[in-house]
Design an enzyme around this catalytic site. Sequence first.
Site, short mmCIF file in Angstrom:
data_model
loop_
_atom_site.label_atom_id
_atom_site.label_comp_id
_atom_site.label_asym_id
_atom_site.label_seq_id
_atom_site.Cartn_x
_atom_site.Cartn_y
_atom_site.Cartn_z
N ARG A 294 -4.35 -12.93 10.90
CA ARG A 294 -2.89 -12.88 10.93
C ARG A 294 -2.26 -14.28 11.00
O ARG A 294 -1.29 -14.57 10.30
CB ARG A 294 -2.44 -12.08 12.15
CG ARG A 294 -0.93 -11.88 12.26
CD ARG A 294 -0.55 -11.38 13.66
NE ARG A 294 -1.34 -10.24 14.08
CZ ARG A 294 -1.08 -8.97 13.76
NH1 ARG A 294 -0.03 -8.68 13.04
NH2 ARG A 294 -1.87 -8.00 14.18
N CYS A 362 9.81 9.18 1.10
CA CYS A 362 10.32 10.43 1.65
C CYS A 362 9.81 10.68 3.06
O CYS A 362 9.05 11.63 3.30
CB CYS A 362 9.95 11.56 0.72
SG CYS A 362 10.74 11.34 -0.85
N GLU A 363 10.20 9.81 3.98
CA GLU A 363 9.86 9.93 5.40
C GLU A 363 11.03 9.28 6.14
O GLU A 363 11.40 8.16 5.81
CB GLU A 363 8.63 9.07 5.76
CG GLU A 363 7.38 9.38 5.03
CD GLU A 363 6.50 10.40 5.73
OE1 GLU A 363 6.60 10.52 6.97
OE2 GLU A 363 5.75 11.07 5.02
C1 LIG Z 1 -9.07 -8.07 12.62
C2 LIG Z 1 -10.15 -8.96 13.03
C3 LIG Z 1 -9.96 -10.33 13.06
C4 LIG Z 1 -8.64 -10.98 12.75
O1 LIG Z 1 -7.66 -10.66 13.67
P1 LIG Z 1 -6.22 -11.35 13.56
O2 LIG Z 1 -5.45 -10.74 14.65
O3 LIG Z 1 -5.69 -11.02 12.23
O4 LIG Z 1 -6.44 -12.81 13.75
C5 LIG Z 1 -11.03 -11.12 13.40
N1 LIG Z 1 -12.23 -10.58 13.69
C6 LIG Z 1 -12.45 -9.26 13.67
C7 LIG Z 1 -13.78 -8.74 13.97
C8 LIG Z 1 -11.42 -8.42 13.35
O5 LIG Z 1 -11.64 -7.10 13.34
#
Ligand SMILES: *Cc1c(COP(=O)(O)O)cnc(C)c1O
Length: 432
Positions: A294, A362-363
């Site tokens: 993220r 449609c929600e």
């Molecule tokens: C989703 C995930 C991430 C990344 O998480 P972010 O919050 O997007 O940084 C890293 N490692 C694993 C194993 C994940 O499932």
Amino acid sequence: MFVSENLGVNNAGHLTIGGVDTVELASQYGTPLYVMDEQMIRNTLRRFHDSMKKYYNGKGEVHYASKAFSCMEMCRIVASEGDGLDAVSIGELYTAYKAGFPMEKVGFHGNNKTDEEIRFALEKGVGHIIVDNISELRRLESIAAELNVQPNIMFRIKPGIDAHTHDFVKTGQIDSKFGFALETGEAFEAVKEAVNCKNVKLYGLHCHIGSQIFDIEPFEEAARVMLAFIAKIKNELGYEIDGLNLGGGFGIKYLEDHDPAPFEVYLERVSGVVRTECDRLGVKLPTMFIEPGRSIAAPAGITLYTVGARKEIPNIRTYVSVDGGMADSPRYILYGSEYEAIVANKANEERSEKVTIAGKCCESGDLIGENMPLQHAESGDIIAVCATGAYNYSMSSNYNRLQKPAVVFVNNGESRIAVKRESLDDVIRNDI
Ligand SMILES: *Cc1c(COP(=O)(O)O)cnc(C)c1O
């Protein structure tokens, strides 16, 4: 002024991303449109790997969690920065492979990998397989024997940390579908089995405590718990663990009042904890991996929509409807997540109203958000929703048989298409 630092306003009063006029992007490529700022992606990757160099002597790797936003162009960008990738399905592996990503820098995750996925990962030579459970270990051991390879594995551990975030994105607590539990002894039993496996090498341990976490303490606590476990493995089994993967989950700013800790501070403090604990416990300094998703993709992206209907319901609310919705922006209906929005062609004006931005699905729950401060929006205006680079395109669907939007990258004042908008024939391409 805006929630992401790559957004600005030009002389025409239009919102810009990476210096490119978003109103022009909307007219050139159509809406809905995902726009990703390449320079910002690169800058964030560099902030992570430079901090790894500075605070951990470079004894580590940054693996971008591609589930946040995966397409071939994104894989090429990550590869060109020299970083690694985390993939959780054969589709994400395939995307990386076809983009020419160096597969030895890929970690393969997943709590329920199929044999087909495991085989694909082994055939393409992924760097690590992060094993989630004991039946996976046994299947992996036999598939590896069959293919005559000896993959490096990490174990996904539930460190028992309660990260303060949304329930759906918490993953470190004992009641989680991911990984081996420490408290029950499950993880230690699995390690005992793995160190005796002939066809896999137990290289490291992994944990990931959740997502959109603002504080550093839970990460420090997770590092302590993991190092204590590494010490236990050394003391009781005489086996030294080489790698420690601390996952991702770093929070980002979706709204003005969000205040996540800077990544540099995170890496400085967590590196400090890892060193101190290694000294104290008498274990060697592991190679450290982090898996930000993220934090790399979200702030670099926006979604552009065109306003259609406007519905003022006296004393109740005003709906501003756009030409996309939950199919391209599912996080509101999933988590009630909040975003900042701007009328891109009125970016200089005050956000004088509070409106509900609604999608076209449609929600009734198909909203981009409620109570959103916005400039007065009318039919034909372009709305930009900010910090949508992660978990939007990657979670998009064809609900209501909507066509998935295009993804455009901007860089150096130029734009280029990275994923084409789906055509109507794409919508029916698998129908018989
Ligand atoms: C989703 C995930 C991430 C990344 O998480 P972010 O919050 O997007 O940084 C890293 N490692 C694993 C194993 C994940 O499932």
